[in-house]
Scaffold this motif. Structure first.
Motif, PDB file in Angstrom:
ATOM      1  N   GLN A  75       5.642  -4.696  10.059  1.00  0.00           N
ATOM      2  CA  GLN A  75       6.328  -5.549   9.092  1.00  0.00           C
ATOM      3  C   GLN A  75       5.583  -6.872   8.914  1.00  0.00           C
ATOM      4  OE1 GLN A  75      10.491  -6.010  10.013  1.00  0.00           O
ATOM      5  NE2 GLN A  75      10.798  -3.818  10.344  1.00  0.00           N
ATOM      6  N   GLY A  76       5.110  -7.436  10.010  1.00  0.00           N
ATOM      7  CA  GLY A  76       4.391  -8.699   9.937  1.00  0.00           C
ATOM      8  C   GLY A  76       3.093  -8.574   9.153  1.00  0.00           C
ATOM      9  N   GLN A  77       2.344  -7.515   9.383  1.00  0.00           N
ATOM     10  CA  GLN A  77       1.093  -7.295   8.659  1.00  0.00           C
ATOM     11  C   GLN A  77       1.354  -7.071   7.179  1.00  0.00           C
ATOM     12  OE1 GLN A  77      -0.222  -3.999  11.010  1.00  0.00           O
ATOM     13  NE2 GLN A  77      -1.205  -5.286  12.558  1.00  0.00           N
ATOM     14  N   ASP A  86      10.340  -6.405   0.757  1.00  0.00           N
ATOM     15  CA  ASP A  86      11.457  -5.865  -0.011  1.00  0.00           C
ATOM     16  C   ASP A  86      12.680  -5.596   0.856  1.00  0.00           C
ATOM     17  OD1 ASP A  86       9.961  -5.909  -2.339  1.00  0.00           O
ATOM     18  OD2 ASP A  86       9.109  -3.939  -1.948  1.00  0.00           O
ATOM     19  N   HIS A  87      12.579  -5.958   2.118  1.00  0.00           N
ATOM     20  CA  HIS A  87      13.703  -5.741   3.016  1.00  0.00           C
ATOM     21  C   HIS A  87      13.658  -6.810   4.105  1.00  0.00           C
ATOM     22  CE1 HIS A  87      10.347  -2.851   3.589  1.00  0.00           C
ATOM     23  NE2 HIS A  87      10.260  -3.506   4.718  1.00  0.00           N
ATOM     24  N   THR A  88      14.726  -6.927   4.829  1.00  0.00           N
ATOM     25  CA  THR A  88      14.823  -7.945   5.870  1.00  0.00           C
ATOM     26  C   THR A  88      13.782  -7.718   6.943  1.00  0.00           C
ATOM     27  OG1 THR A  88      17.201  -8.128   5.485  1.00  0.00           O
ATOM     28  CG2 THR A  88      16.354  -9.009   7.562  1.00  0.00           C
ATOM     29  N   LEU A  89      13.085  -8.786   7.314  1.00  0.00           N
ATOM     30  CA  LEU A  89      12.105  -8.720   8.386  1.00  0.00           C
ATOM     31  C   LEU A  89      12.841  -8.777   9.720  1.00  0.00           C
ATOM     32  CD1 LEU A  89       9.067  -8.697   9.118  1.00  0.00           C
ATOM     33  CD2 LEU A  89       9.186 -11.185   9.208  1.00  0.00           C
ATOM     34  N   GLU A  90      12.998  -7.618  10.362  1.00  0.00           N
ATOM     35  CA  GLU A  90      13.724  -7.558  11.629  1.00  0.00           C
ATOM     36  C   GLU A  90      12.871  -8.094  12.772  1.00  0.00           C
ATOM     37  OE1 GLU A  90      15.742  -3.679  12.269  1.00  0.00           O
ATOM     38  OE2 GLU A  90      14.740  -3.130  10.406  1.00  0.00           O
ATOM     39  N   ASP A  91      11.629  -7.640  12.815  1.00  0.00           N
ATOM     40  CA  ASP A  91      10.725  -7.972  13.911  1.00  0.00           C
ATOM     41  C   ASP A  91       9.315  -7.701  13.405  1.00  0.00           C
ATOM     42  OD1 ASP A  91       9.082  -7.930  16.203  1.00  0.00           O
ATOM     43  OD2 ASP A  91      10.712  -7.226  17.474  1.00  0.00           O
ATOM     44  N   SER A  92       8.447  -8.693  13.430  1.00  0.00           N
ATOM     45  CA  SER A  92       7.099  -8.543  12.882  1.00  0.00           C
ATOM     46  C   SER A  92       6.300  -7.459  13.579  1.00  0.00           C
ATOM     47  CB  SER A  92       6.344  -9.874  12.964  1.00  0.00           C
ATOM     48  OG  SER A  92       6.179 -10.269  14.325  1.00  0.00           O
ATOM     49  N   GLU A  97       8.812   0.035   7.096  1.00  0.00           N
ATOM     50  CA  GLU A  97       9.370   1.313   6.653  1.00  0.00           C
ATOM     51  C   GLU A  97      10.071   1.151   5.318  1.00  0.00           C
ATOM     52  OE1 GLU A  97      12.641   2.894   8.977  1.00  0.00           O
ATOM     53  OE2 GLU A  97      12.873   0.970   9.995  1.00  0.00           O
ATOM     54  N   ALA A  98      10.613   2.258   4.808  1.00  0.00           N
ATOM     55  CA  ALA A  98      11.197   2.293   3.467  1.00  0.00           C
ATOM     56  C   ALA A  98      10.153   1.864   2.440  1.00  0.00           C
ATOM     57  CB  ALA A  98      12.442   1.417   3.378  1.00  0.00           C
ATOM     58  N   ILE A  99       8.929   2.341   2.648  1.00  0.00           N
ATOM     59  CA  ILE A  99       7.787   2.003   1.809  1.00  0.00           C
ATOM     60  C   ILE A  99       7.450   3.189   0.905  1.00  0.00           C
ATOM     61  CG2 ILE A  99       5.280   1.572   1.910  1.00  0.00           C
ATOM     62  CD1 ILE A  99       7.011  -0.838   2.584  1.00  0.00           C
ATOM     63  N   THR A 100       7.289   2.942  -0.386  1.00  0.00           N
ATOM     64  CA  THR A 100       6.859   4.002  -1.284  1.00  0.00           C
ATOM     65  C   THR A 100       5.363   4.254  -1.092  1.00  0.00           C
ATOM     66  OG1 THR A 100       6.218   2.588  -3.149  1.00  0.00           O
ATOM     67  CG2 THR A 100       8.553   3.219  -2.998  1.00  0.00           C
ATOM     68  N   GLY A 165      18.009   5.801  17.078  1.00  0.00           N
ATOM     69  CA  GLY A 165      18.046   5.550  15.644  1.00  0.00           C
ATOM     70  C   GLY A 165      17.263   4.344  15.173  1.00  0.00           C
ATOM     71  N   ARG A 166      16.466   3.739  16.056  1.00  0.00           N
ATOM     72  CA  ARG A 166      15.729   2.522  15.699  1.00  0.00           C
ATOM     73  C   ARG A 166      14.223   2.738  15.823  1.00  0.00           C
ATOM     74  NH1 ARG A 166      15.989  -1.265  19.141  1.00  0.00           N
ATOM     75  NH2 ARG A 166      17.024  -0.212  20.877  1.00  0.00           N
ATOM     76  N   THR A 167      13.459   2.074  14.957  1.00  0.00           N
ATOM     77  CA  THR A 167      12.010   2.063  15.144  1.00  0.00           C
ATOM     78  C   THR A 167      11.671   1.141  16.306  1.00  0.00           C
ATOM     79  OG1 THR A 167      11.841   0.298  13.486  1.00  0.00           O
ATOM     80  CG2 THR A 167      11.403   2.555  12.746  1.00  0.00           C
ATOM     81  N   ARG A 168      10.492   1.336  16.865  1.00  0.00           N
ATOM     82  CA  ARG A 168      10.059   0.541  18.004  1.00  0.00           C
ATOM     83  C   ARG A 168       8.669  -0.030  17.749  1.00  0.00           C
ATOM     84  NH1 ARG A 168      13.587   1.557  22.371  1.00  0.00           N
ATOM     85  NH2 ARG A 168      15.381   2.630  21.442  1.00  0.00           N
TER      86      ARG A 168
END
Length: 265
Positions: A75-77, A86-92, A97-100, A165-168
């Motif tokens: 997410q950070g990159q 396009d979505h909330t930055l949870e953790d850089s 994800e949710a990328i076309t 259910g979470r990405t790591r």
């Protein structure tokens, strides 16, 4: 009987090898590892448990060196290059994800245009499906790169069984022998190819069909069971879809001679 896989890694026959580092760290801190050319059997044999009809075995030659991201794009990159999210930055550190498919291609284009990347001549892109499977196998001939069954896969992958259910963050599990982390699980990874039937004859550097309606995704995600994470397993998605658990890693096509830079090592 399982078909033998021919895998020729051109350590001696590739004079260009000495010009390139085994790994690079680019200007935004992404680590990519060098993948050597070779020939392998893509797909799965008829007797492989869980095999689907679209996994026709065929010899594939990867004729050129290329780099592949050691980790999925974070997410950070993504924000650093695209200047937005396009979505909330949870953790850089988490994979984006949710990328076309188009988002992933745009990221590669913009990353290639960064000043340091342009100076080094690095052209970023999505890997082809053949490059993805070749790198995932890392000379293995078994359904999983670490063995015949998925026993012990929790050491290598985040799946529906252990992810809650979470990405790591990338790198919390073991890499394959070529230094690729989360090549199974965490998030699905876009490939460049349109989805289509495999060749039934030997091919060199296949690019997939010239047209199609769905793009290939590989590797499985945290939402899927580990039993689906076979190396030959193929996925496909509408390129405009942006569902959770769908990300990517990047590749670099090497120019004839890659300039050295302070960010290489």
């Amino acid at each position: 009987m399982r078909a033998l896989v021919l895998c020729i890694v051109l350590l001696v026959c590739s004079p260009a090898l000495g010009q390139h580092s085994k790994e690079i760290i680019n200007s935004i801190g992404m680590k990519l590892v060098l993948i050597l050319p070779g020939t392998f059997t893509m797909g799965s044999p008829d007797e492989e448990k869980g095999r689907l009809i679209d996994e026709t075995q065929h010899f594939v030659t990867i004729s050129n060196l290329y780099y592949l991201g050691a980790y999925e794009v974070t997410q950070g990159q993504y924000e650093k290059v695209m200047g937005r999210s396009d979505h909330t930055l949870e953790d850089s550190r988490l994979p984006v994800e949710a990328i076309t498919w188009g988002d992933a291609v745009s990221f590669c284009t913009k990353l290639s245009e960064l000043p340091v990347e342009k100076t080094t001549g690095r052209a970023y892109r999505l890997p082809t499906e053949a490059e993805w499977e070749y790198a995932c196998r890392a000379t293995s001939v078994t359904p999983y790169f670490f063995g015949e069954s998925n026993a012990g896969i929790e050491e290598y992958a985040w799946s529906g069984e252990n992810s809650k259910g979470r990405t790591r963050p990338g790198g919390e599990k073991k890499a394959n022998r070529w230094g690729l982390f989360d090549i199974y699980g965490n998030v699905h990874e876009w490939c460049n190819d349109w989805y289509g039937e495999y060749s039934t004859t030997s091919v060199t550097d296949p690019q997939g069909p010239s047209v199609g309606t769905e793009r290939v995704v590989r590797g499985g995600s945290r939402q899927y069971t580990a039993a689906t994470f076979r190396t030959a397993s193929r996925g496909r998605q509408n390129p405009k879809s942006s569902v959770g658990g769908q990300g990517f890693r990047v590749a670099i096509s090497l120019p004839a001679k890659q300039p050295e830079s302070a960010s290489s090592k």
